[in-house]
Design a protein around this motif. Structure first.
Motif, PDB file in Angstrom:
ATOM      1  N   CYS A 253      45.961  51.327  32.070  1.00  0.00           N
ATOM      2  CA  CYS A 253      47.323  50.535  31.940  1.00  0.00           C
ATOM      3  C   CYS A 253      47.823  51.155  30.696  1.00  0.00           C
ATOM      4  CB  CYS A 253      46.711  49.122  32.202  1.00  0.00           C
ATOM      5  SG  CYS A 253      48.092  48.202  32.424  1.00  0.00           S
ATOM      6  N   TYR A 254      48.253  49.756  29.889  1.00  0.00           N
ATOM      7  CA  TYR A 254      48.958  50.001  28.635  1.00  0.00           C
ATOM      8  C   TYR A 254      48.224  50.983  27.672  1.00  0.00           C
ATOM      9  CZ  TYR A 254      49.484  49.314  23.633  1.00  0.00           C
ATOM     10  OH  TYR A 254      49.705  49.423  22.280  1.00  0.00           O
ATOM     11  N   GLY A 255      46.909  51.097  27.951  1.00  0.00           N
ATOM     12  CA  GLY A 255      46.219  51.888  26.864  1.00  0.00           C
ATOM     13  C   GLY A 255      46.584  53.484  26.763  1.00  0.00           C
ATOM     14  N   ILE A 256      47.257  53.834  27.855  1.00  0.00           N
ATOM     15  CA  ILE A 256      47.733  55.259  27.866  1.00  0.00           C
ATOM     16  C   ILE A 256      48.827  55.633  26.956  1.00  0.00           C
ATOM     17  CG2 ILE A 256      49.639  55.017  29.667  1.00  0.00           C
ATOM     18  CD1 ILE A 256      46.964  57.616  29.476  1.00  0.00           C
TER      19      ILE A 256
ATOM     20  N   LEU B 122      56.592  47.743  27.711  1.00  0.00           N
ATOM     21  CA  LEU B 122      57.288  46.439  28.378  1.00  0.00           C
ATOM     22  C   LEU B 122      58.205  46.935  29.622  1.00  0.00           C
ATOM     23  CD1 LEU B 122      57.410  43.542  28.454  1.00  0.00           C
ATOM     24  CD2 LEU B 122      59.121  43.808  26.583  1.00  0.00           C
ATOM     25  N   GLU B 123      58.778  47.885  29.355  1.00  0.00           N
ATOM     26  CA  GLU B 123      59.753  48.434  30.359  1.00  0.00           C
ATOM     27  C   GLU B 123      59.204  49.012  31.465  1.00  0.00           C
ATOM     28  OE1 GLU B 123      61.995  51.360  28.293  1.00  0.00           O
ATOM     29  OE2 GLU B 123      63.003  49.848  26.810  1.00  0.00           O
ATOM     30  N   LEU B 124      57.969  49.467  31.443  1.00  0.00           N
ATOM     31  CA  LEU B 124      57.405  49.986  32.547  1.00  0.00           C
ATOM     32  C   LEU B 124      56.547  48.832  33.237  1.00  0.00           C
ATOM     33  CD1 LEU B 124      56.260  53.384  31.122  1.00  0.00           C
ATOM     34  CD2 LEU B 124      58.304  52.823  32.116  1.00  0.00           C
ATOM     35  N   VAL B 125      56.336  47.604  32.835  1.00  0.00           N
ATOM     36  CA  VAL B 125      55.862  46.771  33.628  1.00  0.00           C
ATOM     37  C   VAL B 125      56.549  46.438  34.955  1.00  0.00           C
ATOM     38  CG1 VAL B 125      54.985  44.313  33.863  1.00  0.00           C
ATOM     39  CG2 VAL B 125      54.767  45.563  31.791  1.00  0.00           C
ATOM     40  N   PRO B 126      55.848  46.753  36.143  1.00  0.00           N
ATOM     41  CA  PRO B 126      56.461  46.643  37.191  1.00  0.00           C
ATOM     42  C   PRO B 126      56.892  45.253  37.767  1.00  0.00           C
ATOM     43  CG  PRO B 126      54.238  46.910  37.674  1.00  0.00           C
ATOM     44  CD  PRO B 126      54.469  47.185  36.394  1.00  0.00           C
ATOM     45  N   ASP B 127      56.089  44.259  37.502  1.00  0.00           N
ATOM     46  CA  ASP B 127      56.370  42.700  37.999  1.00  0.00           C
ATOM     47  C   ASP B 127      57.583  42.338  37.183  1.00  0.00           C
ATOM     48  OD1 ASP B 127      56.404  39.995  38.301  1.00  0.00           O
ATOM     49  OD2 ASP B 127      54.175  40.604  39.342  1.00  0.00           O
ATOM     50  N   ARG B 128      58.771  41.946  37.682  1.00  0.00           N
ATOM     51  CA  ARG B 128      59.756  41.562  36.811  1.00  0.00           C
ATOM     52  C   ARG B 128      59.624  40.195  36.501  1.00  0.00           C
ATOM     53  NH1 ARG B 128      64.871  43.140  36.491  1.00  0.00           N
ATOM     54  NH2 ARG B 128      64.773  44.586  38.296  1.00  0.00           N
TER      55      ARG B 128
ATOM     56  N   PRO C  38      46.409  32.994  31.968  1.00  0.00           N
ATOM     57  CA  PRO C  38      45.147  32.006  32.207  1.00  0.00           C
ATOM     58  C   PRO C  38      44.490  32.816  33.359  1.00  0.00           C
ATOM     59  CG  PRO C  38      47.499  31.073  33.355  1.00  0.00           C
ATOM     60  CD  PRO C  38      47.936  32.425  32.178  1.00  0.00           C
ATOM     61  N   LEU C  39      43.505  32.055  33.720  1.00  0.00           N
ATOM     62  CA  LEU C  39      42.430  32.836  34.632  1.00  0.00           C
ATOM     63  C   LEU C  39      43.045  32.904  36.136  1.00  0.00           C
ATOM     64  CD1 LEU C  39      39.553  33.646  35.262  1.00  0.00           C
ATOM     65  CD2 LEU C  39      39.232  31.368  35.904  1.00  0.00           C
ATOM     66  N   ASP C  40      44.024  32.077  36.688  1.00  0.00           N
ATOM     67  CA  ASP C  40      44.503  32.269  37.891  1.00  0.00           C
ATOM     68  C   ASP C  40      45.711  33.165  37.947  1.00  0.00           C
ATOM     69  OD1 ASP C  40      46.221  30.467  36.521  1.00  0.00           O
ATOM     70  OD2 ASP C  40      46.159  29.140  37.950  1.00  0.00           O
ATOM     71  N   GLU C  41      46.121  33.858  36.964  1.00  0.00           N
ATOM     72  CA  GLU C  41      47.153  34.610  36.786  1.00  0.00           C
ATOM     73  C   GLU C  41      46.994  36.265  36.651  1.00  0.00           C
ATOM     74  OE1 GLU C  41      50.997  33.444  35.216  1.00  0.00           O
ATOM     75  OE2 GLU C  41      50.576  31.345  36.053  1.00  0.00           O
ATOM     76  N   TRP C  42      45.652  36.356  36.431  1.00  0.00           N
ATOM     77  CA  TRP C  42      45.494  38.049  35.979  1.00  0.00           C
ATOM     78  C   TRP C  42      45.826  38.967  37.195  1.00  0.00           C
ATOM     79  CZ3 TRP C  42      43.926  40.337  31.556  1.00  0.00           C
ATOM     80  CH2 TRP C  42      43.658  39.526  30.653  1.00  0.00           C
ATOM     81  N   GLN C  43      45.802  38.367  38.414  1.00  0.00           N
ATOM     82  CA  GLN C  43      46.192  39.200  39.388  1.00  0.00           C
ATOM     83  C   GLN C  43      47.632  39.766  39.329  1.00  0.00           C
ATOM     84  OE1 GLN C  43      45.566  36.173  39.872  1.00  0.00           O
ATOM     85  NE2 GLN C  43      47.320  35.207  40.950  1.00  0.00           N
ATOM     86  N   ARG C  44      48.484  38.981  38.352  1.00  0.00           N
ATOM     87  CA  ARG C  44      49.752  39.480  38.310  1.00  0.00           C
ATOM     88  C   ARG C  44      49.884  40.808  37.326  1.00  0.00           C
ATOM     89  NH1 ARG C  44      53.641  35.563  39.840  1.00  0.00           N
ATOM     90  NH2 ARG C  44      55.219  37.203  39.402  1.00  0.00           N
ATOM     91  N   TRP C  45      48.891  41.118  36.751  1.00  0.00           N
ATOM     92  CA  TRP C  45      48.709  42.214  35.521  1.00  0.00           C
ATOM     93  C   TRP C  45      47.992  43.416  36.517  1.00  0.00           C
ATOM     94  CZ3 TRP C  45      50.080  37.862  33.747  1.00  0.00           C
ATOM     95  CH2 TRP C  45      50.911  37.787  32.697  1.00  0.00           C
ATOM     96  N   GLY C  46      47.713  43.247  37.805  1.00  0.00           N
ATOM     97  CA  GLY C  46      47.216  44.167  38.511  1.00  0.00           C
ATOM     98  C   GLY C  46      46.107  43.517  39.281  1.00  0.00           C
ATOM     99  N   SER C  47      45.687  44.021  40.656  1.00  0.00           N
ATOM    100  CA  SER C  47      45.109  43.506  41.314  1.00  0.00           C
ATOM    101  C   SER C  47      43.401  43.469  41.021  1.00  0.00           C
ATOM    102  CB  SER C  47      44.679  44.566  42.861  1.00  0.00           C
ATOM    103  OG  SER C  47      43.599  44.214  43.636  1.00  0.00           O
ATOM    104  N   ILE C  48      42.797  42.166  41.339  1.00  0.00           N
ATOM    105  CA  ILE C  48      41.449  41.946  40.802  1.00  0.00           C
ATOM    106  C   ILE C  48      40.447  42.335  41.895  1.00  0.00           C
ATOM    107  CG2 ILE C  48      42.324  40.392  39.154  1.00  0.00           C
ATOM    108  CD1 ILE C  48      41.346  37.996  41.059  1.00  0.00           C
ATOM    109  N   ASP C  49      40.917  43.190  42.756  1.00  0.00           N
ATOM    110  CA  ASP C  49      40.192  43.214  44.002  1.00  0.00           C
ATOM    111  C   ASP C  49      38.806  43.863  43.592  1.00  0.00           C
ATOM    112  OD1 ASP C  49      39.163  43.867  46.629  1.00  0.00           O
ATOM    113  OD2 ASP C  49      40.099  45.992  46.576  1.00  0.00           O
ATOM    114  N   GLY C  50      37.592  43.308  43.792  1.00  0.00           N
ATOM    115  CA  GLY C  50      36.310  43.835  43.636  1.00  0.00           C
ATOM    116  C   GLY C  50      35.576  43.401  42.283  1.00  0.00           C
ATOM    117  N   VAL C  51      36.614  42.609  41.559  1.00  0.00           N
ATOM    118  CA  VAL C  51      36.024  42.215  40.333  1.00  0.00           C
ATOM    119  C   VAL C  51      35.165  40.857  40.566  1.00  0.00           C
ATOM    120  CG1 VAL C  51      36.393  41.093  37.977  1.00  0.00           C
ATOM    121  CG2 VAL C  51      37.824  43.079  38.861  1.00  0.00           C
ATOM    122  N   PRO C  52      33.907  40.941  40.038  1.00  0.00           N
ATOM    123  CA  PRO C  52      32.977  39.696  40.151  1.00  0.00           C
ATOM    124  C   PRO C  52      33.687  38.514  39.547  1.00  0.00           C
ATOM    125  CG  PRO C  52      31.643  41.503  39.695  1.00  0.00           C
ATOM    126  CD  PRO C  52      33.134  42.091  39.437  1.00  0.00           C
TER     127      PRO C  52
END
Length: 502
Positions: free
Chosen positions: A77-80, A112-118, A141-155
């Motif tokens: 993600c940003y790390g690139i 910041l300009e490349l974050v897809p979610d407006r 917060p915990l319930d909004e991490w999915q806005r930074w990318g799918s949390i699919d599969g994360v325990p």
């Protein structure tokens, strides 16, 4: 011995790579999970002046203090962004750059300009909503991490740890433009795409096939790709699989695009049916494929998907698929309409919707068209543009059709709060006829949106007819010239025309 530097995305530090790093070390690799200035246990080192350059310098110092002659740099993600910046300072030390579910920042791009979610972009720019800007951006917060990318599969415990250990992100790391050295373009690279977040090799091949010059570098044989069937956080959801992929990437393995795009692009191959030729009239960005008729006839407007890079030639209204449908519709006595709209990026859906609405009004006003009998037919990612019409169908709209459509925004498209969600608006479509052509070999991330749509349609008893294409692929009209595919096109077209005439 292979050496890896692992760089995480926003709000996180080296701790997020714990399981991946352990697996890499078990296989004999040197591993350096980087915690950048201001993050994790280094958060006390940050100040208002901490920016992208600070993080780049962190990585340069790390490279300089390593004994390994070459290193594989991994950016999530940003790390690139800091990875690319540091690689440009020490290109002779870099064996390969690995993008883990990351974008392709160019010289001058700020993260910041490349974050897809407006909504996320706006929140990062002004977290209080009152114009007050701190030099630190608090983690979600915990319930909004999915806005930074799918949390699919994360325990659940890993997600809780992500939220608990997250640190405020220094604002300057996201707002300072990246300056890329020319040397970076000469380094081998690998992309690790997370299908649960909406990325796939097939999508990349499709975009490259459209001819976007910014993506042609991806056909270089030094560029490879892997897919992981998980969301945006593979170091938490599939650490073993990610570690294996990183080893294979370091060895130069992976899927290469060069062969796949060396042939004629799929979207420019011939239509699967020979259809009688009818006259064609061009009005602005709209083409009317006209039947042999003296009186006004119903119309079928064919809406392409995208994003289609600006300047692509030919434009979609001249692509064989849409011309083929338009001519076929005209041969059966209706007006086939092909059009161009400006869906050039994922930020353009509102503008594309305006273009389609204007095109429809132009068509309805044409004396050769019965403006009270119109169908709208959407393809691929153009399917999201059907949402407005399903939400409040006008009386003249007699049918909506969708072929291998995207019917809900994919997780990494940044459209979670947008109006472009047909899987939601179908609940207000009433008994408007909907003809949905579904391909058996659809990409999993797109098939999931179709199933979401069909579930909602069943709940509200919407009037949906499904036309299945056995063994059909996304874009089957120019790549699957089978009897089954031709039969599906015939059934779908005749169904749409039947609704126009009823």
């Amino acid at each position: 011995m292979t050496a890896f530097i692992l760089v995480s995305g926003t709000y996180t530090g080296g701790w997020i790579w714990r399981e991946v790093a352990a697996r890499l070390r078990e296989s004999g690799a040197e591993v350096y999970p980087a915690t950048l200035t201001g993050m994790g246990e280094r958060r006390h080192l940050a100040g208002p002046g901490t920016d992208l350059e600070s993080h780049i310098e962190d990585l340069v110092q790390l490279i300089d203090h390593m004994d390994a002659p070459e290193v594989v740099m991994v950016g999530h993600c940003y790390g690139i962004h800091p990875v690319l910046g540091a690689a440009g300072r020490r290109p002779e030390r870099i064996a390969r750059i690995v993008y883990v579910d990351a974008g392709m920042p160019q010289d001058g791009d700020a993260a910041l300009e490349l974050v897809p979610d407006r909504v996320v972009r706006d929140r990062l720019s002004d977290p209080t909503g009152q114009g007050e800007v701190d030099w630190r951006i608090p983690p979600p917060p915990l319930d909004e991490w999915q806005r930074w990318g799918s949390i699919d599969g994360v325990p659940a415990d890993a997600l809780a740890r992500l939220a608990r250990l997250a640190a405020p992100q220094p604002r300057g790391t996201l707002t300072q433009p990246l300056r890329l050295s020319d040397a970076v373009a000469e380094l081998p690279t690998t992309g690790v795409l997370c299908t649960g977040n909406g990325s796939s090799i097939a999508m990349v091949e499709g975009l490259v096939g459209l001819g976007d010059p910014r993506l042609q570098a991806l056909t270089d044989p030094r560029v490879t790709f892997f897919e992981l069937d998980t969301g945006h956080w593979p170091m938490l959801s599939t650490p073993g699989e990610l570690a294996e992929v990183l080893f294979r990437a370091a060895a130069g393995e992976g899927h290469r695009l060069a062969r796949a795009v060396s042939e004629q692009p799929a979207h420019l191959r011939p239509f699967l049916m020979d259809v009688p030729e009818r006259s064609r009239a061009r009005v602005g960005k709209v083409d009317l494929h006209l039947p042999d008729a003296d009186a006004p006839r119903p119309a079928v407007a064919l809406v392409h998907g995208g994003p289609v890079p600006p300047g692509v030639q030919p434009t979609p209204r001249d692509w064989p698929t849409f011309v083929g449908y338009g001519q076929y519709v005209a041969s059966l006595g209706a007006v086939g309409v092909t059009l161009d709209h400006r869906l050039h990026s994922l930020d353009d859906y509102a503008r594309a919707a305006e273009d389609v609405a204007e095109a429809v009004e132009l068509v309805r006003a044409d004396p050769r068209v019965d403006g009270e009998r119109v169908a709208l037919w959407y393809f691929s990612a153009g399917g999201l543009l059907s949402a407005d019409w399903l939400a409040a169908p006008p009386a003249w709209l007699r049918c909506v059709a969708a072929t291998y459509p995207v019917l809900a925004p994919l997780p990494n498209w940044g459209l979670a709060d947008s109006r472009f969600r047909p899987a939601a608006t179908v609940r207000t479509a009433g008994q408007l006829p909907i003809v949905l052509t579904r391909v058996e070999l659809e990409r999993a991330e797109i098939a999931a949106t179709v199933e979401e749509f069909l579930t909602a349609a069943e709940d509200c008893k919407a009037n949906v007819e499904v036309v299945d294409v056995p063994l059909g692929q996304h874009g089957f009209e120019t790549i699957d010239h089978s009897e089954q595919a031709r039969d599906a096109v015939t059934r779908a077209v005749r169904s749409v025309l039947g609704h126009l005439r009823s």
